[in-house]
Write a protein that holds these residues in place. Structure first.
Motif, PDB file in Angstrom:
ATOM      1  N   UNK A 238      40.464  36.740  43.122  1.00 19.47           N
ATOM      2  CA  UNK A 238      41.821  37.291  43.082  1.00 19.47           C
ATOM      3  C   UNK A 238      42.350  37.280  41.657  1.00 19.47           C
ATOM      4  N   UNK A 239      43.004  38.375  41.256  1.00 21.84           N
ATOM      5  CA  UNK A 239      43.729  38.425  39.986  1.00 21.84           C
ATOM      6  C   UNK A 239      45.196  38.136  40.281  1.00 21.84           C
ATOM      7  N   UNK A 240      45.722  37.049  39.733  1.00 21.45           N
ATOM      8  CA  UNK A 240      47.067  36.601  40.082  1.00 21.45           C
ATOM      9  C   UNK A 240      48.142  37.620  39.731  1.00 21.45           C
ATOM     10  N   UNK A 241      47.909  38.453  38.718  1.00 17.77           N
ATOM     11  CA  UNK A 241      48.898  39.432  38.266  1.00 17.77           C
ATOM     12  C   UNK A 241      48.543  40.847  38.711  1.00 17.77           C
ATOM     13  N   UNK A 242      47.776  40.949  39.774  1.00 11.91           N
ATOM     14  CA  UNK A 242      47.283  42.242  40.259  1.00 11.91           C
ATOM     15  C   UNK A 242      48.421  43.120  40.782  1.00 11.91           C
ATOM     16  N   UNK A 243      48.505  44.352  40.286  1.00 13.86           N
ATOM     17  CA  UNK A 243      49.478  45.322  40.796  1.00 13.86           C
ATOM     18  C   UNK A 243      48.829  46.350  41.717  1.00 13.86           C
ATOM     19  N   UNK A 244      47.514  46.414  41.737  1.00 13.62           N
ATOM     20  CA  UNK A 244      46.800  47.446  42.491  1.00 13.62           C
ATOM     21  C   UNK A 244      46.391  46.931  43.874  1.00 13.62           C
ATOM     22  N   UNK A 245      45.836  45.723  43.936  1.00 18.84           N
ATOM     23  CA  UNK A 245      45.487  45.102  45.213  1.00 18.84           C
ATOM     24  C   UNK A 245      46.289  43.809  45.296  1.00 18.84           C
ATOM     25  N   UNK A 246      47.504  43.930  45.776  1.00 18.97           N
ATOM     26  CA  UNK A 246      48.481  42.850  45.643  1.00 18.97           C
ATOM     27  C   UNK A 246      48.254  41.719  46.641  1.00 18.97           C
ATOM     28  N   UNK A 247      48.897  40.590  46.345  1.00 18.41           N
ATOM     29  CA  UNK A 247      48.651  39.359  47.063  1.00 18.41           C
ATOM     30  C   UNK A 247      48.845  39.430  48.563  1.00 18.41           C
ATOM     31  N   UNK A 248      49.872  40.123  49.025  1.00 16.27           N
ATOM     32  CA  UNK A 248      50.145  40.178  50.461  1.00 16.27           C
ATOM     33  C   UNK A 248      48.960  40.750  51.226  1.00 16.27           C
ATOM     34  N   UNK A 249      48.390  41.852  50.713  1.00 21.22           N
ATOM     35  CA  UNK A 249      47.249  42.466  51.382  1.00 21.22           C
ATOM     36  C   UNK A 249      46.006  41.574  51.303  1.00 21.22           C
ATOM     37  N   UNK A 250      45.778  40.966  50.130  1.00 19.71           N
ATOM     38  CA  UNK A 250      44.616  40.101  49.970  1.00 19.71           C
ATOM     39  C   UNK A 250      44.740  38.862  50.842  1.00 19.71           C
ATOM     40  N   UNK A 251      45.934  38.302  50.942  1.00 17.32           N
ATOM     41  CA  UNK A 251      46.146  37.121  51.773  1.00 17.32           C
ATOM     42  C   UNK A 251      45.807  37.401  53.237  1.00 17.32           C
ATOM     43  N   UNK A 252      46.127  38.582  53.717  1.00 18.00           N
ATOM     44  CA  UNK A 252      45.797  38.943  55.098  1.00 18.00           C
ATOM     45  C   UNK A 252      44.293  38.913  55.320  1.00 18.00           C
ATOM     46  N   UNK A 253      43.542  39.427  54.366  1.00 21.32           N
ATOM     47  CA  UNK A 253      42.086  39.423  54.466  1.00 21.32           C
ATOM     48  C   UNK A 253      41.546  37.993  54.436  1.00 21.32           C
ATOM     49  N   UNK A 254      42.055  37.195  53.503  1.00 17.90           N
ATOM     50  CA  UNK A 254      41.583  35.811  53.349  1.00 17.90           C
ATOM     51  C   UNK A 254      41.854  35.002  54.610  1.00 17.90           C
ATOM     52  N   UNK A 255      43.045  35.152  55.177  1.00 20.14           N
ATOM     53  CA  UNK A 255      43.398  34.371  56.371  1.00 20.14           C
ATOM     54  C   UNK A 255      42.506  34.719  57.560  1.00 20.14           C
ATOM     55  N   UNK A 256      42.018  35.936  57.612  1.00 17.93           N
ATOM     56  CA  UNK A 256      41.220  36.369  58.757  1.00 17.93           C
ATOM     57  C   UNK A 256      39.764  35.921  58.681  1.00 17.93           C
ATOM     58  N   UNK A 257      39.250  35.707  57.482  1.00 15.68           N
ATOM     59  CA  UNK A 257      37.830  35.405  57.309  1.00 15.68           C
ATOM     60  C   UNK A 257      37.536  33.950  57.677  1.00 15.68           C
ATOM     61  N   UNK A 258      36.506  33.701  58.495  1.00 13.37           N
ATOM     62  CA  UNK A 258      36.219  32.333  58.947  1.00 13.37           C
ATOM     63  C   UNK A 258      35.652  31.409  57.872  1.00 13.37           C
ATOM     64  N   UNK A 259      34.786  31.945  56.990  1.00 16.62           N
ATOM     65  CA  UNK A 259      34.080  31.090  56.024  1.00 16.62           C
ATOM     66  C   UNK A 259      34.367  31.607  54.612  1.00 16.62           C
ATOM     67  N   UNK A 260      35.563  31.367  54.132  1.00 15.11           N
ATOM     68  CA  UNK A 260      36.014  32.007  52.904  1.00 15.11           C
ATOM     69  C   UNK A 260      36.271  30.986  51.809  1.00 15.11           C
ATOM     70  N   UNK A 261      35.927  31.357  50.584  1.00  6.17           N
ATOM     71  CA  UNK A 261      36.311  30.634  49.385  1.00  6.17           C
ATOM     72  C   UNK A 261      37.122  31.598  48.525  1.00  6.17           C
ATOM     73  N   UNK A 262      38.106  31.075  47.815  1.00  8.87           N
ATOM     74  CA  UNK A 262      38.971  31.909  46.979  1.00  8.87           C
ATOM     75  C   UNK A 262      38.971  31.357  45.558  1.00  8.87           C
TER      76      UNK A 262
END
Length: 296
Positions: A238-262
């Protein structure tokens, strides 16, 4: 050390795709990594070459390729992003890598960036044989508001999208716009930051133009909706200052994945392709893949 790249071609639904294979400078059977570019990207851009070379240097066969209608792959009209077509192209690349002598077919990982970062999640959700997934600044739907884009610019982009979709319906040549532009320009990504990054995208085949019709399908595309089906380890960078793929959308993906590292980096979306940032990110990705592929 790595050898290559070795040029090769393979078919995706009857379309000839051009690829490059990077191999470790040693014999025996090795894991493999399919390297997937982002929106409008080509396999000879520096960040993609750097990723493939790094993976080969660490003992894995790395396959890059151009999506249909981009780079050296076939497909017309040119510079048209097809979500369905690109997903099929990734599946074809996985099948090609698994067929190659010296590649362990059940130890193949996926690496993707931006739109490709979303694609690799989608493909892996339907292929439990994938050993690991690296999703770098992954696309998971457009943000509700794109920072830095005025209402006037947004309306101009929507008109271009509608006009190009109409041209496609009547089988007319695309109404191209820039993929990357300055603030106020008609472009898919328009910002000073994006424009400065063009120098990190430059290659023999990359073109700064794209058919905007693709943005309609991207509005409905949510790779995070299938992330819960992933059975393999997933690394999200994740790029903390991302304007193109922003945190809200990425967080949704991360929360759904069972075996995830960030892993999070104090930079913007396009900074991830800068050589100094890229080196650090790749080091983390190599660490993750080393662990994941050793136990696959």
């Amino acid at each position: 050390m790595a050898t290559g790249p070795e040029a090769l071609t393979f078919l995706s639904g009857g379309t000839r795709l051009a690829g490059n294979l990077y191999r470790p400078d040693r014999g025996g059977t090795t894991p493999g990594v399919v390297v997937c570019t982002g929106f409008g990207g080509t396999q000879d851009t520096p960040s993609v070459v750097a990723a493939a070379t790094t993976f080969a240097e660490h003992g894995w066969a790395a396959l890059t390729f151009d999506y249909r209608s981009f780079g050296r792959s076939d497909g017309r009209p040119r510079q048209v992003v097809s979500i369905r077509g690109q997903l099929a192209d990734i599946r074809a690349a996985v099948a090609q890598l698994r067929r190659l002598p010296g590649v362990a077919a059940d130890r193949v990982a996926l690496w993707g960036t931006s739109l490709g970062g979303g694609h690799v999640v989608t493909v892996a959700a339907d292929d439990p044989r994938i050993a690991a997934v690296v999703a770098q600044v992954p696309f998971n739907g457009f943000p509700r508001k794109v920072e830095g884009r005025s209402a006037r610019s947004q309306r101009a982009l929507l008109r271009a999208m509608a006009g190009d979709a109409l041209r496609g319906a009547f089988r007319l040549p695309p109404g191209y716009i820039k993929a990357v532009g300055r603030p106020g320009e008609l472009a898919v990504m328009a910002s000073d930051e994006a424009q400065r990054t063009v120098e990190n995208l430059a290659s023999d085949t990359w073109e700064n133009r794209v058919a905007p019709r693709a943005l309609w399908s991207m509005m409905r595309y949510r790779p995070g909706s299938v992330a819960s089906r992933l059975t393999m380890p997933l690394l999200v960078c994740v790029a903390a200052l991302d304007r193109e793929t922003q945190g809200e959308q990425t967080d949704q993906l991360v929360r759904a994945a069972p075996r995830v590292e960030v892993r999070t980096y104090p930079c913007s979306h396009f900074d991830m392709y800068r050589p100094d940032v890229r080196e650090r990110v790749l080091a983390d990705q190599v660490d993750f893949l080393s662990r994941a592929l050793a136990t696959a």
